[in-house]
Design an enzyme around this catalytic site. Structure first.
Site, PDB file in Angstrom:
ATOM      1  N   TYR A  24      30.410  33.569 -26.646  1.00 18.19           N
ATOM      2  CA  TYR A  24      31.212  32.735 -27.531  1.00 18.19           C
ATOM      3  C   TYR A  24      32.306  32.022 -26.736  1.00 18.19           C
ATOM      4  O   TYR A  24      32.582  30.831 -26.935  1.00 18.19           O
ATOM      5  CB  TYR A  24      31.828  33.573 -28.646  1.00 18.19           C
ATOM      6  CG  TYR A  24      32.680  32.761 -29.593  1.00 18.19           C
ATOM      7  CD1 TYR A  24      32.091  31.868 -30.486  1.00 18.19           C
ATOM      8  CD2 TYR A  24      34.066  32.863 -29.586  1.00 18.19           C
ATOM      9  CE1 TYR A  24      32.859  31.099 -31.348  1.00 18.19           C
ATOM     10  CE2 TYR A  24      34.841  32.106 -30.442  1.00 18.19           C
ATOM     11  CZ  TYR A  24      34.242  31.223 -31.320  1.00 18.19           C
ATOM     12  OH  TYR A  24      35.011  30.460 -32.166  1.00 18.19           O
ATOM     13  N   ARG A 164      26.662  25.146 -31.620  1.00 24.77           N
ATOM     14  CA  ARG A 164      26.732  26.093 -30.491  1.00 24.77           C
ATOM     15  C   ARG A 164      25.538  27.042 -30.543  1.00 24.77           C
ATOM     16  O   ARG A 164      25.578  28.109 -31.142  1.00 24.77           O
ATOM     17  CB  ARG A 164      28.067  26.831 -30.539  1.00 24.77           C
ATOM     18  CG  ARG A 164      29.237  25.849 -30.431  1.00 24.77           C
ATOM     19  CD  ARG A 164      30.582  26.472 -30.647  1.00 24.77           C
ATOM     20  NE  ARG A 164      31.592  25.422 -30.826  1.00 24.77           N
ATOM     21  CZ  ARG A 164      32.836  25.651 -31.200  1.00 24.77           C
ATOM     22  NH1 ARG A 164      33.234  26.887 -31.460  1.00 24.77           N
ATOM     23  NH2 ARG A 164      33.685  24.639 -31.338  1.00 24.77           N
ATOM     24  N   LYS A 251      45.941  17.224 -29.830  1.00 28.74           N
ATOM     25  CA  LYS A 251      44.939  17.768 -28.902  1.00 28.74           C
ATOM     26  C   LYS A 251      43.539  17.294 -29.281  1.00 28.74           C
ATOM     27  O   LYS A 251      43.137  17.402 -30.436  1.00 28.74           O
ATOM     28  CB  LYS A 251      44.980  19.297 -28.914  1.00 28.74           C
ATOM     29  CG  LYS A 251      44.029  19.966 -27.939  1.00 28.74           C
ATOM     30  CD  LYS A 251      44.194  21.491 -27.983  1.00 28.74           C
ATOM     31  CE  LYS A 251      43.347  22.182 -26.924  1.00 28.74           C
ATOM     32  NZ  LYS A 251      41.893  22.072 -27.202  1.00 28.74           N
ATOM     33  N   HIS A 275      37.478  19.762 -26.115  1.00 28.86           N
ATOM     34  CA  HIS A 275      37.377  21.101 -26.704  1.00 28.86           C
ATOM     35  C   HIS A 275      36.549  22.024 -25.811  1.00 28.86           C
ATOM     36  O   HIS A 275      35.782  22.867 -26.281  1.00 28.86           O
ATOM     37  CB  HIS A 275      36.772  21.033 -28.109  1.00 28.86           C
ATOM     38  CG  HIS A 275      37.343  22.048 -29.063  1.00 28.86           C
ATOM     39  ND1 HIS A 275      38.358  21.760 -29.935  1.00 28.86           N
ATOM     40  CD2 HIS A 275      37.059  23.354 -29.255  1.00 28.86           C
ATOM     41  CE1 HIS A 275      38.658  22.831 -30.651  1.00 28.86           C
ATOM     42  NE2 HIS A 275      37.881  23.822 -30.250  1.00 28.86           N
TER      43      HIS A 275
END
Length: 377
Positions: A24, A164, A251, A275
């Site tokens: 992760y 992901r 950000k 990211h």
């Protein structure tokens, strides 16, 4: 295991952590092309070696938003840091404060704001997502302000979670996740003992404080997916600029136009970031995006960058490409997982030593003197 460089901590963390947590942290979106490009493009940056220009008096300090810090490397907000070591956010903030650098606490931290702020000897920074639940956003901003947070780092590059794929294979998501995690924990007893009975409670502390009930790891992915806001625009952030009285950093900027928009919006700084390669696979690496962004907003706002940073040389490269500061994310969590607070402090020492070596060999006597003129072209 011998730790001689920052990259050694990744191998050490892989031995300690159950696969669902290691992957992760370690993984990215899609085929992980941007994840790899972050590292490869940054490491391909060549520096201009200069001789007979060294100095014994090197200044690695920086000043951001009126505050002096000893190193230009804030700790990035990383979700679930408290699952990588016992009360991980607390150990990390202690390490950061010991070296007088900012610690940026994630919205989805295990330890709540109050617990982390109580252990901090300098003001913390807090990271916030754009969420559908505006009540949560207002609540957590108020709590952060009341606890002395000086800077809000507002993440805008996650209107939807990235794809992901690695998580489904590791056990972070997909079928039979609870059973797979239990089996993995049994096979990693050092982590299980440290984080298991000693690291409770295992929930998302800031979200639990708002909801008034525990929000555990099993709710993590679902809560994120249900609360991200794909319709967000700059107009939707105006109330945040009005309500937050401290410094505001945006950000997730990769485009010159977005950097200009952040400046017009009234942000005090930006983080040039994709990211960590965890959102749009195929997006520009930070190393490629940063110089163009620096051209349009340098000296008009504070520029931070992250992505692919593993060594002190990588920090130096980011500064030479135009950053004023470089966020350390995966690298510090690897060190935390391997050796706790001591590992993070050891990582700082390694990064500082690397930076000092680079400064001597390029003739830069301070962080202020690191810039594009030190790039070999």
């Amino acid at each position: 295991m011998i730790i001689s460089s920052a990259t050694d901590y990744r191998a050490a963390a892989r031995r300690v952590l159950p696969p669902f947590l290691f992957h992760y942290l370690d993984g990215g979106a899609g085929a992980e092309e941007t994840l790899r490009a972050n590292v490869d493009d940054l490491q391909s940056v060549r520096l201009r070696q200069r001789v007979m220009r060294g100095s014994e008096q090197l200044d690695l300090g920086v000043e951001w938003f009126g505050q002096r810090y000893d190193l230009p490397i804030p700790l990035a907000p990383v979700g679930l840091t408290g699952m990588y070591a016992r009360r991980g956010e607390v150990q990390a903030v202690r390490a950061a404060c010991h070296r007088n650098i900012p610690f940026i606490q994630s919205t989805v931290s295990v330890c709540p704001l109050a617990e982390v702020a109580a252990q901090a000897s300098t003001p913390i920074w807090f990271q916030l997502y754009v969420l559908k639940d505006r009540g949560f956003m207002r609540d957590v901003m108020k709590r952060a302000s009341d606890l002395g947070a000086t800077t809000l780092v507002f993440t805008v590059d996650m209107p939807v979670p990235g794809a992901r794929y690695r998580d489904a294979h590791s056990g972070m998501s997909g079928p039979n996740t609870a059973l797979r995690r239990v089996i993995q924990a049994m096979l990693h007893p050092r982590w299980a003992l440290d984080v298991g009975p000693r690291g409770r409670p295992h929930d998302l502390g800031n979200i639990s404080a708002y909801r008034g009930r525990a929000t555990g790891l099993q709710d993590y992915i679902g809560w994120l997916g249900a609360n991200f806001d794909p319709a967000i625009g700059w107009r939707d952030l105006e109330w945040i600029r009005d309500e937050w009285k401290g410094n505001l950093v945006i950000k997730g900027i990769l485009d010159r136009g977005d950097a200009r928009d952040a400046l017009a919006f009234g942000a005090d700084g930006i983080v040039v970031s994709n990211h960590g390669g965890r959102q749009l696979d195929g997006a520009l690496s930070t190393a490629r995006a940063l110089p163009g962004i620096a051209e349009v907003v340098k000296d008009r706002m504070t520029i931070f960058a992250d992505g692919g940073v593993r060594t002190g040389t990588d920090v130096f490269r980011m500064l030479a490409l135009g950053a004023d500061g470089v966020l350390i994310g995966r690298a510090f969590v690897y060190a935390l997982a391997a050796q706790g607070q001591a590992g993070v402090e050891r990582l700082f020492a390694i990064l500082e030593k690397d930076m000092r070596t680079n400064m001597v060999l390029t003739g830069a006597k301070s962080v202020r003197e690191i810039g594009p003129h030190l790039l070999a072209v």
